[in-house]
Design an enzyme around this catalytic site. Structure first.
Site, PDB file in Angstrom:
ATOM      1  N   ARG A  78       1.059  -1.451   0.197  1.00 21.65           N
ATOM      2  CA  ARG A  78       0.150  -0.234   0.121  1.00 21.65           C
ATOM      3  C   ARG A  78       0.711   1.278   0.174  1.00 21.65           C
ATOM      4  NH1 ARG A  78      -3.434   2.454   4.219  1.00 21.65           N
ATOM      5  NH2 ARG A  78      -4.768   3.444   3.706  1.00 21.65           N
ATOM      6  N   HIS A  82      -0.227   4.572  -2.802  1.00 20.25           N
ATOM      7  CA  HIS A  82       0.482   6.534  -2.187  1.00 20.25           C
ATOM      8  C   HIS A  82       1.147   6.424  -2.087  1.00 20.25           C
ATOM      9  CE1 HIS A  82      -3.072   5.238   1.126  1.00 20.25           C
ATOM     10  NE2 HIS A  82      -3.541   4.281  -0.255  1.00 20.25           N
ATOM     11  N   ASN A 111      -3.811   8.901   4.807  1.00 20.91           N
ATOM     12  CA  ASN A 111      -2.311   8.443   5.360  1.00 20.91           C
ATOM     13  C   ASN A 111      -2.228   8.121   7.100  1.00 20.91           C
ATOM     14  OD1 ASN A 111      -1.546   7.570   2.848  1.00 20.91           O
ATOM     15  ND2 ASN A 111      -0.442   9.370   2.703  1.00 20.91           N
ATOM     16  N   HIS A 210      -6.227  -6.201  -2.026  1.00 19.36           N
ATOM     17  CA  HIS A 210      -7.091  -6.058  -1.306  1.00 19.36           C
ATOM     18  C   HIS A 210      -7.172  -7.592  -0.617  1.00 19.36           C
ATOM     19  CE1 HIS A 210      -8.608  -1.761  -1.499  1.00 19.36           C
ATOM     20  NE2 HIS A 210      -7.158  -2.253  -0.737  1.00 19.36           N
TER      21      HIS A 210
END
Length: 346
Positions: A78, A82, A111, A210
């Site tokens: 992740r 990001h 975040n 996911h």
């Protein structure tokens, strides 16, 4: 025809020929420059002579971290996502607030109290610096850590393209606006992917990340109690799954309880995420909408990946490479940070 006329004509022809040759040479040099610059971009062999063991160093640290934190693989993957969606893949998500960094991306809404794994990135950087000081960028460490995390979770492996350099600035507003929100419509998420050069296939494949990791109640609570202001749950949620989520995410709770993104195999990288969507068991709104949005081109992709794990793995690996190519700093741009948390000299 007079000799004088012939002489003038030959001179004109020679002049015209030289002019054309000059133009062709200019075009040729421009093409060579373009070709060389494109080939001076990311490469799977970028560190083959300067830090040949970098991939194994990163993998070993990630593997060690997984022994005490089963979530870390998903968290590191992740972080790469990001990072790349804000200013390109430049390690800006790693920068702490302070010095020239007045607004850190770590404190942006997507975040803050959510992004994690920064300590593992620091451990990787220390190990890499011990072997190859001043060579490997933090942005490349994120790319390598994501690949190692997916592979160690049972997912695909790929040759991560390397050669990124680290950015000198953070972009908190960019993080707030560019990273997809879990309550956004499919149309909005698709637009955010398109803005960085990624298509529908990339969107569905990368959403498959996911298949491991956790999500806090606050990211999907509205689906459980007041979907789209209706005062009722999201009608696409499987009723049994809804009851389970409501039990773990009470309406007036803190919103920080963790839930498996994939309830069937929460720590394994597989295609069960897509099978869950077929049964209306997607945790986030942006997950389930990939399958539940009538007429969307994403539906056939979800069906394909649910029925063919190999197809998903191949698409995911390619989409991770595509994502890793978002606006990298190369050559003399940026720097190689000695500490991923701060710009050199700050």
């Amino acid at each position: 025809m007079s000799p004088r006329y012939i002489s003038i004509t030959k001179s004109s022809i020679n002049s015209e020929t030289r002019h054309k040759n000059a133009i062709m040479l200019t075009i040729f040099l421009a093409l060579v420059t373009l070709f060389c610059s494109s080939n001076a971009q990311l490469s799977s062999t970028f560190y083959s002579s300067t830090c040949p063991n970098v991939s194994s160093i990163v993998r070993n640290v990630v593997q060690q971290a997984l022994q005490s934190d089963s979530r870390i693989g998903a968290s590191l993957t992740r972080l790469h996502f990001h990072d790349c969606f804000v200013n390109g893949c430049d390690g800006s998500v790693l920068l702490d607030q302070g010095g020239n960094i007045t607004l850190s991306e770590k404190n942006a809404t997507p975040n803050n109290n959510s992004a994690r794994g920064f300590n593992v990135v620091d451990n990787i950087k220390s190990s890499v610096e011990n072997s190859c000081p001043g060579v490997v960028s933090c942005a490349d460490i994120l790319a390598l850590a994501a690949e190692a995390s997916v592979s160690l979770g049972g997912g695909p492996s790929w040759n991560a393209l390397l050669g990124r350099r680290d950015g000198l600035v953070a972009n908190q507003s960019g993080a707030n606006n560019s990273i997809p929100n879990p309550t956004e419509s499919l149309a909005n998420v698709t637009a955010k992917f398109a803005a960085v050069g990624l298509n529908i296939n990339d969107l569905v494949a990368l959403s498959g990340a996911h298949t491991f990791g956790r999500g806090q109640c606050r990211f999907f609570n509205q689906r459980l109690y007041n979907f789209s202001g209706t005062g009722s749950p999201d009608p696409t949620l499987n009723s049994t799954y809804l009851a389970t989520l409501q039990q773990n995410c009470p309406q007036n709770g803190s919103g920080t309880n963790l839930n498996n993104l994939d309830p069937s195999s929460p720590d394994a990288f597989d295609n069960n995420y897509f099978k869950n969507l077929l049964n209306n068991r997607g945790l986030l709104q942006t997950d389930q909408e990939l399958f539940s949005t009538n007429g969307s081109a994403t539906i056939s992709l979800v069906n394909n990946f649910a029925n063919n794990q190999t197809a998903f793995f191949q698409a995911f690996a390619q989409s991770m490479i595509n994502m890793g190519n978002i606006s990298p700093l190369t050559g003399s741009q940026g720097e190689i940070r000695s500490d991923c948390k701060k710009v050199n000299g700050s």
